[in-house]
Structure formats: C-alpha cells, structure tokens
Design a protein around this motif. Structure first.
Motif, PDB file in Angstrom:
ATOM      1  N   LEU A   1       0.828  -1.205   0.000  1.00  0.00           N
ATOM      2  CA  LEU A   1       0.000   0.000   0.000  1.00  0.00           C
ATOM      3  C   LEU A   1       0.863   1.256   0.000  1.00  0.00           C
ATOM      4  O   LEU A   1       0.609   2.196  -0.753  1.00  0.00           O
ATOM      5  N   ALA A   2       1.918   1.272   0.813  1.00  0.00           N
ATOM      6  CA  ALA A   2       2.808   2.435   0.863  1.00  0.00           C
ATOM      7  C   ALA A   2       3.495   2.650  -0.478  1.00  0.00           C
ATOM      8  O   ALA A   2       3.611   3.783  -0.949  1.00  0.00           O
ATOM      9  N   GLN A   3       3.931   1.569  -1.112  1.00  0.00           N
ATOM     10  CA  GLN A   3       4.592   1.669  -2.414  1.00  0.00           C
ATOM     11  C   GLN A   3       3.624   2.180  -3.480  1.00  0.00           C
ATOM     12  O   GLN A   3       3.959   3.044  -4.281  1.00  0.00           O
ATOM     13  N   THR A   4       2.410   1.658  -3.482  1.00  0.00           N
ATOM     14  CA  THR A   4       1.417   2.044  -4.480  1.00  0.00           C
ATOM     15  C   THR A   4       0.996   3.498  -4.294  1.00  0.00           C
ATOM     16  O   THR A   4       0.925   4.261  -5.259  1.00  0.00           O
ATOM     17  N   LEU A   5       0.724   3.894  -3.063  1.00  0.00           N
ATOM     18  CA  LEU A   5       0.305   5.269  -2.802  1.00  0.00           C
ATOM     19  C   LEU A   5       1.459   6.246  -3.021  1.00  0.00           C
ATOM     20  O   LEU A   5       1.242   7.374  -3.460  1.00  0.00           O
ATOM     21  N   GLY A   6       2.671   5.808  -2.714  1.00  0.00           N
ATOM     22  CA  GLY A   6       3.836   6.674  -2.830  1.00  0.00           C
ATOM     23  C   GLY A   6       4.191   7.063  -4.252  1.00  0.00           C
ATOM     24  O   GLY A   6       4.929   8.012  -4.479  1.00  0.00           O
ATOM     25  N   LYS A   7       3.667   6.328  -5.232  1.00  0.00           N
ATOM     26  CA  LYS A   7       3.968   6.615  -6.630  1.00  0.00           C
ATOM     27  C   LYS A   7       2.909   7.475  -7.311  1.00  0.00           C
ATOM     28  O   LYS A   7       3.105   7.897  -8.431  1.00  0.00           O
ATOM     29  N   SER A   8       1.789   7.727  -6.649  1.00  0.00           N
ATOM     30  CA  SER A   8       0.663   8.349  -7.337  1.00  0.00           C
ATOM     31  C   SER A   8       0.387   9.778  -6.883  1.00  0.00           C
ATOM     32  O   SER A   8       0.455  10.079  -5.695  1.00  0.00           O
ATOM     33  N   ARG A   9       0.033  10.604  -7.855  1.00  0.00           N
ATOM     34  CA  ARG A   9      -0.376  11.975  -7.564  1.00  0.00           C
ATOM     35  C   ARG A   9      -1.897  12.088  -7.516  1.00  0.00           C
ATOM     36  O   ARG A   9      -2.432  13.171  -7.362  1.00  0.00           O
ATOM     37  N   ALA A  10      -2.587  10.977  -7.646  1.00  0.00           N
ATOM     38  CA  ALA A  10      -4.054  10.967  -7.634  1.00  0.00           C
ATOM     39  C   ALA A  10      -4.568  11.161  -6.206  1.00  0.00           C
ATOM     40  O   ALA A  10      -3.848  10.941  -5.231  1.00  0.00           O
TER      41      ALA A  10
ATOM     42  N   ILE B   1      -7.773  11.033   7.217  1.00  0.00           N
ATOM     43  CA  ILE B   1      -7.193  11.506   5.962  1.00  0.00           C
ATOM     44  C   ILE B   1      -8.299  12.062   5.076  1.00  0.00           C
ATOM     45  O   ILE B   1      -9.334  11.432   4.906  1.00  0.00           O
ATOM     46  N   SER B   2      -8.059  13.223   4.509  1.00  0.00           N
ATOM     47  CA  SER B   2      -9.013  13.812   3.577  1.00  0.00           C
ATOM     48  C   SER B   2      -9.058  12.980   2.308  1.00  0.00           C
ATOM     49  O   SER B   2      -8.011  12.579   1.790  1.00  0.00           O
ATOM     50  N   PRO B   3     -10.252  12.736   1.764  1.00  0.00           N
ATOM     51  CA  PRO B   3     -10.339  11.974   0.520  1.00  0.00           C
ATOM     52  C   PRO B   3      -9.710  12.700  -0.667  1.00  0.00           C
ATOM     53  O   PRO B   3      -9.423  12.095  -1.690  1.00  0.00           O
ATOM     54  N   PHE B   4      -9.469  13.985  -0.526  1.00  0.00           N
ATOM     55  CA  PHE B   4      -8.887  14.775  -1.604  1.00  0.00           C
ATOM     56  C   PHE B   4      -7.367  14.871  -1.512  1.00  0.00           C
ATOM     57  O   PHE B   4      -6.735  15.476  -2.370  1.00  0.00           O
ATOM     58  N   SER B   5      -6.778  14.261  -0.473  1.00  0.00           N
ATOM     59  CA  SER B   5      -5.326  14.304  -0.297  1.00  0.00           C
ATOM     60  C   SER B   5      -4.620  13.606  -1.445  1.00  0.00           C
ATOM     61  O   SER B   5      -5.059  12.553  -1.913  1.00  0.00           O
ATOM     62  N   VAL B   6      -3.518  14.185  -1.880  1.00  0.00           N
ATOM     63  CA  VAL B   6      -2.682  13.546  -2.901  1.00  0.00           C
ATOM     64  C   VAL B   6      -2.018  12.346  -2.241  1.00  0.00           C
ATOM     65  O   VAL B   6      -1.432  12.464  -1.163  1.00  0.00           O
ATOM     66  N   ALA B   7      -2.139  11.194  -2.867  1.00  0.00           N
ATOM     67  CA  ALA B   7      -1.698   9.940  -2.259  1.00  0.00           C
ATOM     68  C   ALA B   7      -0.244   9.971  -1.803  1.00  0.00           C
ATOM     69  O   ALA B   7       0.071   9.564  -0.690  1.00  0.00           O
ATOM     70  N   LYS B   8       0.655  10.474  -2.645  1.00  0.00           N
ATOM     71  CA  LYS B   8       2.065  10.427  -2.270  1.00  0.00           C
ATOM     72  C   LYS B   8       2.454  11.489  -1.241  1.00  0.00           C
ATOM     73  O   LYS B   8       3.545  11.453  -0.718  1.00  0.00           O
ATOM     74  N   ALA B   9       1.544  12.402  -0.904  1.00  0.00           N
ATOM     75  CA  ALA B   9       1.824  13.436   0.084  1.00  0.00           C
ATOM     76  C   ALA B   9       1.360  13.058   1.487  1.00  0.00           C
ATOM     77  O   ALA B   9       1.579  13.810   2.428  1.00  0.00           O
ATOM     78  N   ILE B  10       0.748  11.892   1.629  1.00  0.00           N
ATOM     79  CA  ILE B  10       0.261  11.462   2.937  1.00  0.00           C
ATOM     80  C   ILE B  10       1.437  10.951   3.763  1.00  0.00           C
ATOM     81  O   ILE B  10       2.195  10.097   3.296  1.00  0.00           O
ATOM     82  N   PRO B  11       1.611  11.477   4.976  1.00  0.00           N
ATOM     83  CA  PRO B  11       2.722  11.000   5.814  1.00  0.00           C
ATOM     84  C   PRO B  11       2.607   9.507   6.100  1.00  0.00           C
ATOM     85  O   PRO B  11       1.508   8.973   6.244  1.00  0.00           O
ATOM     86  N   GLU B  12       3.728   8.826   6.160  1.00  0.00           N
ATOM     87  CA  GLU B  12       3.742   7.382   6.355  1.00  0.00           C
ATOM     88  C   GLU B  12       3.054   6.966   7.661  1.00  0.00           C
ATOM     89  O   GLU B  12       2.440   5.914   7.741  1.00  0.00           O
ATOM     90  N   ALA B  13       3.122   7.812   8.674  1.00  0.00           N
ATOM     91  CA  ALA B  13       2.503   7.489   9.963  1.00  0.00           C
ATOM     92  C   ALA B  13       0.982   7.350   9.853  1.00  0.00           C
ATOM     93  O   ALA B  13       0.378   6.609  10.609  1.00  0.00           O
ATOM     94  N   GLN B  14       0.382   8.040   8.928  1.00  0.00           N
ATOM     95  CA  GLN B  14      -1.056   7.948   8.765  1.00  0.00           C
ATOM     96  C   GLN B  14      -1.391   6.780   7.892  1.00  0.00           C
ATOM     97  O   GLN B  14      -2.428   6.245   7.886  1.00  0.00           O
TER      98      GLN B  14
END
Length: 61
Positions: free
Chosen positions: A10-19, A48-61
């Motif tokens: 999940l971290a790898q997948t979210l970390g690559k996306s600007r969606a 987490i806001s549903p509008f947050s950019v996936a790769k900008a979400i801190p790993e702790a969350q």
C-alpha cells in the motif's frame, strides 16, 4: 484478503501516485472490493481527507 496486500504494498502504491487517495482506493486494479462507503469509512478512521494527494500522505497515517 490476499497475503500480497501488505502495508508495504500500500505504501509503495500510494507513494507513486499523484491521484487523490480516495480515487486510488476505489480503483479495482489497485485494491479490489473497496466501494465508496468503505473508502469513506477507511479515510474517516485514518483521519485523511479523501482529496489528499496519495504520495503526500505521511507514512505514519
């Protein structure tokens, strides 16, 4: 759930996306079986806001 669905995946997948993170959760090619209601609940519980950019979400969350 599949054994392949891990926190690292999940971290790898979210970390690559600007969606927006909600769009990724709803994408059946990324995670199967999460619909709109489940995505909302997951993001609410995580704070987490549903509008947050996936790769900008801190790993702790």
């Amino acid at each position: 759930m599949s054994e392949e669905f891990t926190q690292a995946y999940l971290a790898q997948t979210l970390g690559k996306s600007r969606a927006a993170v909600k769009n990724l959760l709803l994408d059946q090619h990324v995670v199967r079986g999460i619909g709109n209601a489940y995505a909302d609940e997951i993001l609410w519980e995580a704070g987490i806001s549903p509008f947050s950019v996936a790769k900008a979400i801190p790993e702790a969350q």
